[in-house]
Design a protein around this motif. Structure first.
Motif, mmCIF file in Angstrom:
data_model
loop_
_atom_site.group_PDB
_atom_site.id
_atom_site.type_symbol
_atom_site.label_atom_id
_atom_site.label_comp_id
_atom_site.label_asym_id
_atom_site.label_seq_id
_atom_site.Cartn_x
_atom_site.Cartn_y
_atom_site.Cartn_z
ATOM 1 N N GLY A 1 17.304 17.677 -6.313
ATOM 2 C CA GLY A 1 15.306 17.870 -6.669
ATOM 3 C C GLY A 1 15.517 19.660 -6.003
ATOM 4 N N ALA A 2 15.523 20.296 -5.443
ATOM 5 C CA ALA A 2 15.134 22.266 -5.610
ATOM 6 C C ALA A 2 16.465 22.720 -4.901
ATOM 7 N N ASP B 1 16.452 9.954 5.077
ATOM 8 C CA ASP B 1 18.079 9.882 3.710
ATOM 9 C C ASP B 1 18.051 11.739 4.377
ATOM 10 N N GLY B 2 17.530 12.367 4.657
ATOM 11 C CA GLY B 2 17.710 13.670 4.574
ATOM 12 C C GLY B 2 17.764 15.028 2.839
ATOM 13 N N ASP B 3 17.238 14.536 2.029
ATOM 14 C CA ASP B 3 17.611 14.658 1.043
ATOM 15 C C ASP B 3 16.511 15.314 -0.128
ATOM 16 N N ALA B 4 15.078 16.019 1.396
ATOM 17 C CA ALA B 4 14.168 16.550 0.721
ATOM 18 C C ALA B 4 13.311 15.832 -0.025
ATOM 19 N N LEU B 5 12.894 14.406 -0.024
ATOM 20 C CA LEU B 5 12.586 13.276 -1.600
ATOM 21 C C LEU B 5 11.793 12.356 0.713
ATOM 22 N N LEU B 6 10.813 12.573 -0.294
ATOM 23 C CA LEU B 6 9.816 11.485 0.346
ATOM 24 C C LEU B 6 9.851 10.246 0.471
ATOM 25 N N ASP B 7 10.285 9.352 2.071
ATOM 26 C CA ASP B 7 10.775 7.890 1.574
ATOM 27 C C ASP B 7 9.798 7.109 2.391
ATOM 28 N N VAL B 8 9.494 5.824 2.479
ATOM 29 C CA VAL B 8 8.242 5.133 2.936
ATOM 30 C C VAL B 8 8.727 3.907 3.829
ATOM 31 N N TYR B 9 7.411 3.824 4.844
ATOM 32 C CA TYR B 9 8.236 2.303 5.344
ATOM 33 C C TYR B 9 6.916 1.895 5.789
ATOM 34 N N LEU B 10 6.465 0.604 4.699
ATOM 35 C CA LEU B 10 5.451 -0.230 4.356
ATOM 36 C C LEU B 10 5.774 -1.331 5.174
ATOM 37 N N ALA B 11 3.967 -1.880 5.737
ATOM 38 C CA ALA B 11 4.208 -2.861 6.734
ATOM 39 C C ALA B 11 3.705 -3.786 5.476
ATOM 40 N N GLY B 12 4.337 -4.836 6.430
ATOM 41 C CA GLY B 12 4.182 -6.352 5.501
ATOM 42 C C GLY B 12 3.179 -7.750 5.881
ATOM 43 N N GLY B 13 2.786 -7.183 7.394
ATOM 44 C CA GLY B 13 2.405 -7.836 7.818
ATOM 45 C C GLY B 13 3.003 -9.767 8.259
ATOM 46 N N SER B 14 2.245 -10.858 7.695
ATOM 47 C CA SER B 14 3.187 -12.180 8.119
ATOM 48 C C SER B 14 4.358 -11.600 7.053
ATOM 49 N N ALA B 15 4.883 -11.204 5.769
ATOM 50 C CA ALA B 15 6.183 -10.944 4.917
ATOM 51 C C ALA B 15 6.310 -9.698 5.931
ATOM 52 N N PRO B 16 8.493 -9.650 5.802
ATOM 53 C CA PRO B 16 9.061 -8.448 6.267
ATOM 54 C C PRO B 16 8.112 -7.435 6.080
ATOM 55 N N ALA B 17 8.609 -6.177 6.672
ATOM 56 C CA ALA B 17 8.131 -4.768 6.606
ATOM 57 C C ALA B 17 9.397 -4.168 5.721
ATOM 58 N N ALA B 18 9.517 -3.454 4.428
ATOM 59 C CA ALA B 18 9.944 -2.932 3.597
ATOM 60 C C ALA B 18 10.389 -1.852 3.959
ATOM 61 N N LEU B 19 11.346 -1.028 3.973
ATOM 62 C CA LEU B 19 11.618 0.437 3.815
ATOM 63 C C LEU B 19 11.935 1.231 1.869
ATOM 64 N N PHE B 20 11.763 1.701 1.835
ATOM 65 C CA PHE B 20 12.303 1.950 -0.368
ATOM 66 C C PHE B 20 12.235 3.846 0.501
#
Length: 563
Positions: free
Chosen positions: A9-10, A97-116
């Motif tokens: 990507g760059a 993952d070091g690919d120069a793209l920003l990933d996200v980790y989302l809080a889930g509260g009573s549901a599982p959190a999730a990494l994208f």
């Protein structure tokens, strides 16, 4: 001469300036390398306007357009839960993952959190892929912040929970492992909703602050706020027993910041007055931290003035250009924008939100006039005109009848005279979900800041910034730079440094911090709009106060400054 490295990507271009052993020397001490990642989108040509500086703002700021892409981008996630999760709901933005793209980790509260993982390609539509793993799919997560705890060059996560907090050690390729035991970290069992980190006195490991909400001993008739905690590193790395920061007043945001430019980072704490009375000692707090001393609260004798608000979030930026950070404090009703009243001799602040049009105290559309409820706040330049704007996430706590139920988020564009004007409706980001945490970040490396919002009991909203164009034809609205400062060991991401960008007569500087917002934050390049300027000067004032040299760089790229 240049060293070129292909990146997804760059293109990363290593520039050589004044040569010393083949590297660019900054600040007269140590060595630094500047890397410029070419943007995938076109820039805006032409010189900056006189006095526009970093950068060259037009008299009438351009309102960028946004398109919502969460469903098509593969982001399916909501912050769930009953009353025990009415607060929190943060997002951590990081490159795992070091690919120069920003990933996200989302809080889930009573549901599982999730990494994208970010799978976006080029300057077009956004794309994310869920990375399922038991170690990250934790339940009872209220928020998370990225940082490199052990100084190995891989980003870790501080995960906030209702229950035991967890430090996750980054392993690369978006893989993590639990590190509480290996690092001697006691995650406790409190209801944690805030976090910040700093490196004291050049230490190799960070000092960690955790902000807690209601205590387990609370009842319907007696609400008891939990003490906050400070985790200082021990010799040879890791952590000993936490130190109580008492009293706690139901904290929802905290931020280490060098408010007086002394080189010392004190801890600002924002608290929810819903759980303390005007007859108590409850208030906003500022803790003074000296490396060899016990933390102590600033008091009226130090110039600190008692402020009592429904404190939800903290954002910092030098709004008035006096060289010191100003602090935006979200609340119910009026939000506060605190600027130093009498210079840096004392932490005495005045509220300038009303004068600058930044109170954001009622909904600007939707047909309601009841007071707003604000959560996450973030300063950044969404239209690349060199004037730093302000985003504020809004949403009713649950069903509070004395506060607006249709409470859209604010996008306050900074005007040439320093005031702010609402632009969310024209930008196309109005909705009435109950937002909590959020992030302004460039998810497709096109130089336009996108917007991710975490919503309570509704899917996240992901807004792609298309500038002056449309979804199928994005167009730039100004030139830009993104700057990341890096050090060789320990505090690798130079937390506590000041990144400065100068165009003409104007200098914009941003403090590198971890913390603030509402239950989430970012670790990555810091964005600067340049307006029509096609180049800028960049330097870093490092955490120990060492000043790098000014270096001229072309616009529209990611600059990495290594010490």
């Amino acid at each position: 001469m240049a060293d070129i490295e292909e990146r997804r990507g760059a293109v990363v271009l290593g520039l050589r300036g004044r040569r010393r052993a083949g590297l660019l020397a900054l600040g007269g001490v140590g060595l630094a390398v500047l890397a410029v990642a070419a943007a995938t989108g076109a820039g805006v040509g032409g010189p900056g306007r006189p006095g526009g500086g970093a950068g060259a703002a037009p008299s009438d700021p351009v309102v960028p357009r946004f398109v919502e892409e969460a469903p098509t981008a593969g982001l399916e996630h909501a912050y769930e839960g009953a009353s025990e999760f009415v607060v929190g709901g943060g997002v951590a933005v990081l490159d795992c993952d070091g690919d120069a793209l920003l990933d996200v980790y989302l809080a889930g509260g009573s549901a599982p959190a999730a990494l994208f993982r970010n799978e976006s390609e080029g300057a077009g539509a956004l794309s994310f892929e869920r990375v399922p793993a038991a170690v990250t799919d934790l339940e009872a997560v209220t928020g998370a912040y990225p940082l490199d705890v052990d100084g190995d060059g891989l980003t870790d996560l501080a995960v906030l929970r209702r229950g035991e907090n967890v430090l996750l050690r980054g392993l690369g390729q978006c893989r993590f492992e639990r590190a509480n035991e290996a690092w001697g970290f006691d995650g406790g069992d409190a209801w944690t909703t805030a976090f910040s980190a700093t490196w004291e006195d050049g230490g190799s490991w960070p000092t960690l602050a955790f902000g807690n909400y209601l205590g387990e001993a609370s009842t319907a008739n007696e609400r008891l706020c939990h003490d906050n905690e400070l985790h200082r590193p021990i010799a040879n790395g890791g952590y000993g027993a936490p130190l109580a920061l008492s009293p706690g007043w139901c904290t929802l945001s905290m931020l280490f910041s060098d408010w007086d430019r002394s080189g010392r980072r004190d801890l600002r704490v924002s608290n929810d007055r819903h759980y303390y009375s005007d007859y108590s000692a409850g208030q906003e707090q500022l803790w003074r931290l000296e490396p060899t001393a016990e933390p102590r609260l600033y008091t009226a004798d130090d110039g600190w003035q008692a402020v009592r608000i429904w404190g939800m979030g903290i954002a910092s930026h030098d709004v008035d250009g006096d060289g010191y950070s100003d602090y935006y404090l979200t609340s119910q009703g009026d939000n506060k924008l605190q600027a130093l009243a009498d210079g840096a001799a004392q932490p005495r602040y005045r509220d300038v939100a009303l004068a600058l049009g930044a109170t954001a105290h009622r909904p600007f559309t939707g047909g309601e006039s009841l007071p707003s409820t604000a959560w996450h706040a973030e300063f950044d330049d969404v239209n690349n005109d060199g004037l730093v704007d302000l985003f504020v996430a809004k949403g009713n706590v649950e069903a509070q009848l004395d506060h607006a139920s249709r409470d859209p988020n604010n996008l306050l564009l900074c005007q040439p005279d320093g005031t702010f004007a609402e632009a969310a409706e024209e930008a196309g980001i109005v909705h009435f979900a109950r937002s909590r945490g959020a992030a302004l970040a460039d998810f497709n490396n096109d130089g336009l800041l996108d917007l991710l919002e975490v919503n309570r009991r509704e899917n996240v909203t992901l807004w792609r910034n298309v500038g002056a164009g449309a979804a199928d034809n994005p167009r730039p609205v100004g030139n830009w730079l993104a700057v990341r400062a890096r050090q060789a060991a320990g505090n690798r991401d130079a937390v506590g440094a000041w990144v400065q960008v100068r165009v003409g007569e104007r200098t914009t500087e941003r403090e590198v911090v971890i913390g603030g917002g509402h239950a989430g934050g970012q670790l990555g390049p810091i964005h600067f709009g340049l307006g029509r300027a096609t180049s800028a000067e960049v330097r870093v004032v490092w955490p120990d106060g060492t000043e790098g040299e000014w270096q001229t760089v072309p616009a529209n790229g990611v600059i990495e400054v290594e010490r």
